[in-house]
Every structure is written in structure tokens, then in C-alpha cells.
Design a protein around this motif. Sequence first.
Motif, mmCIF file in Angstrom:
data_model
loop_
_atom_site.group_PDB
_atom_site.id
_atom_site.type_symbol
_atom_site.label_atom_id
_atom_site.label_comp_id
_atom_site.label_asym_id
_atom_site.label_seq_id
_atom_site.Cartn_x
_atom_site.Cartn_y
_atom_site.Cartn_z
ATOM 1 N N UNK A 37 0.730 -1.194 -0.046
ATOM 2 C CA UNK A 37 -0.178 -0.063 0.181
ATOM 3 C C UNK A 37 0.853 1.179 -0.006
ATOM 4 N N UNK A 38 2.073 1.038 0.740
ATOM 5 C CA UNK A 38 2.987 2.231 0.840
ATOM 6 C C UNK A 38 3.381 2.638 -0.615
ATOM 7 N N UNK A 39 3.919 1.621 -1.194
ATOM 8 C CA UNK A 39 4.408 1.744 -2.480
ATOM 9 C C UNK A 39 3.560 2.229 -3.712
ATOM 10 N N UNK A 40 2.274 1.866 -3.379
ATOM 11 C CA UNK A 40 1.165 2.227 -4.477
ATOM 12 C C UNK A 40 0.690 3.496 -4.100
ATOM 13 N N UNK A 57 3.940 10.807 -5.768
ATOM 14 C CA UNK A 57 5.009 11.459 -6.636
ATOM 15 C C UNK A 57 4.448 11.910 -8.032
ATOM 16 N N UNK A 58 3.860 11.006 -8.310
ATOM 17 C CA UNK A 58 3.067 11.283 -9.964
ATOM 18 C C UNK A 58 2.342 12.421 -9.736
ATOM 19 N N UNK A 77 9.568 1.586 -11.254
ATOM 20 C CA UNK A 77 10.218 0.572 -10.314
ATOM 21 C C UNK A 77 9.259 0.469 -9.176
ATOM 22 N N UNK A 78 8.751 1.516 -8.763
ATOM 23 C CA UNK A 78 7.992 1.427 -7.636
ATOM 24 C C UNK A 78 6.546 0.587 -7.474
ATOM 25 N N UNK A 79 6.069 0.870 -8.941
ATOM 26 C CA UNK A 79 5.240 -0.076 -9.394
ATOM 27 C C UNK A 79 5.448 -1.567 -9.301
#
Length: 566
Positions: free
Chosen positions: A344-347, A353-354, A385-387
Amino acid sequence: MKTLRKRSWIAALGLVLLSLPLAMAHAQDEAAPEAQAAVNKPVAVVSVAPVSKVIRDVQFLATAADQADLGRMVAIMSAPFTQGVDKTKPIGAVVMTNGQDFQPVGFIPVTDFDSVMLLIKEQYGPPQDVGDGVKLLGTPIPLFVKEIEGWAIVSGDKDNLGILPADPSTLLGEMPNDYDLAVTVLPGNVPELYREILVEQMRAGVELSLEQEAEETDEEFAARKEMLAKQIEEVKRVFEETEEITVAWNVDSEGGITYLDMLLNPVAGSKMAQQLEMNRNQASDYAGFHKKGAAFSMLVTSKSDPAEIEPQIPQLQAIRDQAIVEATKEADDEEAKQAITTAIELAFDTLIETARTGRFDMGAHLDLADEKMTFLLGAFVADGNRVEDGFKELAEIAKENPDFPGVNWNAETHQAVRFHTMSIPTDKADDKAKKVLGEKLDVVLGVAEQGAYLAIGDQATTKLKAAIDKSAASAGQPVNSSTMVFSVKTILQYIDFVDPQPALKSAIAALTEETDKISITSEVNEKGARVRLQLQDDVIKAAAIGAAAANNNPNNAGPEVDVQDF
């Protein structure tokens, strides 16, 4: 983050509506005498196209709905009620202000004023002559009316009959030519006194109804209060930066369409105008994902000033924190909880950031051709990369399920996009699910440096490659800010394939692939922005025929498809 309860909003709105008239009355008593001499300005304008066009368009809609006789009946029955009215000129109403109070006035073009008065007499009794050519009508709400140069001017206040220009239709601009019915509000012409009253009453109403939820922390409650305060400030900003807001409906009988428009014209030089200017002649890197003829297709691209985005970040962060709390409640152990939290944090970090880049660009479509399903999506992200990392976290969670087929990491690369693939067997699914999904469900996640892609269904990899190639070929070409298109015939055919229904077959038979579209488009032009909801005529006909078929079959309860089957 918890949202404000419905009853709280209703209470707040009620307080505003109840207190606003009293506050306005008090404000009018306190207003400076010189305000009465101010030049009248329109605050709201209502435009109705000439009666001849309205009747013609009603007949078109009735014919489109397979009710041509009803259309002819409307035309015949309307004749007595439009006696004496000039059917070639528009009808209108306007709310004027002199800076102190509001003055609603209506105007109707007439060829025979006495005939119009005769109709009123038959309905409400004889009008009362109050002098100077003014008649007082015995309508439920007493109205004054006077004929002035071929126009019947109507108002609840006799003094307002002379405030309009000699040709009041000039107040309507091009609206009667463009729309059957249009309502325009000019927020900037609302006297500043009333703007302040409205904003303050809204603020007071919200504060009185705002309560802390039982499970809401002090920090969450404070954040919600701050968010509501910002929303009220946005209302204030609308008054300051919007020149006109119009909601309008039209029928284009020659084009075979009907549509509802919302138009927004900003004040020149305002932040809103600058924001819209940023979005003129936009291009998309994902136009290849918008597919003509797909059951559903969309393309959205926009730019924003990053400085305008930053104040919204705390709200996204609060939503992220609440999502983690809710998602980890059922976690079996700390390892699973940590994996869920990380995903969830990555999403959300990717989303935040987007958002901070001020760029939004995405295309997608759902293809149901040949009774097979494929869904494709491509979107700009600040960090691909985060995705990928988030997807890996989800895979770690999913591998605990013995039926999880695993992921084929880095299966291949196409135009600098890395493909990770899965094939999910559907052998344990019921017949309905197999009918929709086939023997297996292919899933492809594509990742680029600043792009994320998803493909699900029939020939997922092949179709994803084609969409990426098409997007690259069309890069730089101007597109609408947003476009969403539904192909009704394709959707109904697919539903009928899954669960046949007589009513669906009747509706499908009324449609062609050229005239079955429902679309929602948003575009920015030199004046401002326009959002349009449009229906082609066969959609209206199919809806009417399908409804009639369903009503003739009382045992038809509609398709029964359990979402759990999928």
C-alpha cells in the motif's frame, strides 16, 4: 479518513438555506443607498430555444424512442398553449442585480399579446389592468406582465418590467441557437456582499454540524476540518475566478444525437484561466489504448501546477494511512501485515510522487470482441520501479495461496517495457466464469521507467504490444482532455452471451455499431472548458424497446450474474 456523515451535510445545507434569506434581507437593509443606482447586471440567465425548434426536437426524440405518434400528439396539444407566441424567437428569463437586490424577469416573444392574455384568462381568470399597459395576472404567484415591442415582459415586481434592453433576447447570446434549454450563472456578478454571506453561512453551517467520529483520532478530525475549510475556500474561489457556468441541453436531429453540456468560462488572467490554458492542445503518450469500437474506452490527459497539488498531499497521505489500518485488520501474522503495508505504501507513494509532477496521462479500454474479454491500461507514473516493487509485494502475499500460479518475471521486453506475466487457470470456476474468461486468464504487468501497463484476458501480451506501438506512433497528436466512450450494442451482446434475455435481444436488434455510442468528453478551448454527455439516437430507441420488452415479460427479472463468479 472518515467522511462527514450524510446527516451532517444535510443539516449544514439546511442551515444555509434557512438562514440565507434572512441574512440577505438584513444585508439589503444595511446596503448603502448609492447601490440602488448601480448598473443592472445579470446573475443568472435561462434560455429556451424558439418553440418551433423545441417541438421539432421533441418529435425527433419521440421518433428515436419508437414513439412517433406521441411526438405528433405533443405537437398538436401544444398548439393552443402557444397561441399568440412568436415561435421563431427564443423565450428567456434573467435574474438581474443592481448591487443591492435581485430582480427576476421573464420575457416571451409574442405576435398577438391579446391571444396570450385570453389563454391566461381561461386558466386563471381575467387579468387586472393596473395602468400603463401593465396587467396583474391571477396566477398562483401574482405576476405583472406588459407588452414591450413584441415581447411579453413578466415579473413579480412591477418596477422590474422596464429594466431589460429593448430586445431582451440579446441577453441570451448564442444559447438559443446552440441549445434547446440552457441555464447560465455569472458568479462574478453576484454582489460581493452576498458572496460573503453565502460563504460565511456555509462555513457556519458546516462548523455547527461537524462532529468527531467515534473511531476518529484527534489528528484525523483536525485533518478533516482543515479539508472542509479548504473546500469552502474553493467555493469562494469559484465566485472570484469564474465568469460563467452554463448547463445546457440540445437535440441535434440532423446529427442523430442529443447531449448535455457543462461549460465553464474563467475570468481572464485568473489561476483557473491559467490552469485551463495549460491543458489546451494536449497530447498523450497513451492514445493507442483508446480503441474505437471497444465496449468501453477512455483517454485522460491533463497538466496541473505542482504548487496547486502540494496542499492536497496531506489528504492523500491520510487516506494511505487509513487504507493500511483497514487492510491489515485481517492479516494472520506480522509478516503478512508488513507485506500488505509495504504494498500500500508503494502504491500511494507512487501516486503522490506522480501527482507532484502535475501530469496525469492514462488510456484504457475493455474489448469484448468475438465474445472474449481483454482489458488494457497504460499510464504515466513518476517511478515505474515502485510499481514493480509493489507488484512483487503482492505476489509474496499471494504465493501463500496454493492455487496461485506464480509470476514469470521479466518474461520479455518490448519498447523498453518489461513484461511480467501470469496465467491463472479457470478450471475450478463455474460455467459462467469460464464462458467469460476462457480456459485461463492471462495477466501482464508492464513496467517502464515512467510508465505502468496492465493487460488482462484474451491475447493479453500481443494486444498490449500493439497498444504500446500505436501510442508511440501517435505521440504528440492533440487529444481532448478526456474521452470516455461506451459501445452499447457490444456491451449488451456480451451480457446476452453470458445470460440470454429476451429484452436484451430486442434492444440489441435496435442498435447498429455506428449509432450505439454513449460518450463523455472534456475539452479546453479559447473560451474555457466544456464537458459533454452525448447519446446517439439508437441508444434512446434501444432503451425504449428493451424496457417495453421487459414490461411485457413479467417473469423477466434480468440477468442474474453473481460477481463472485468472476
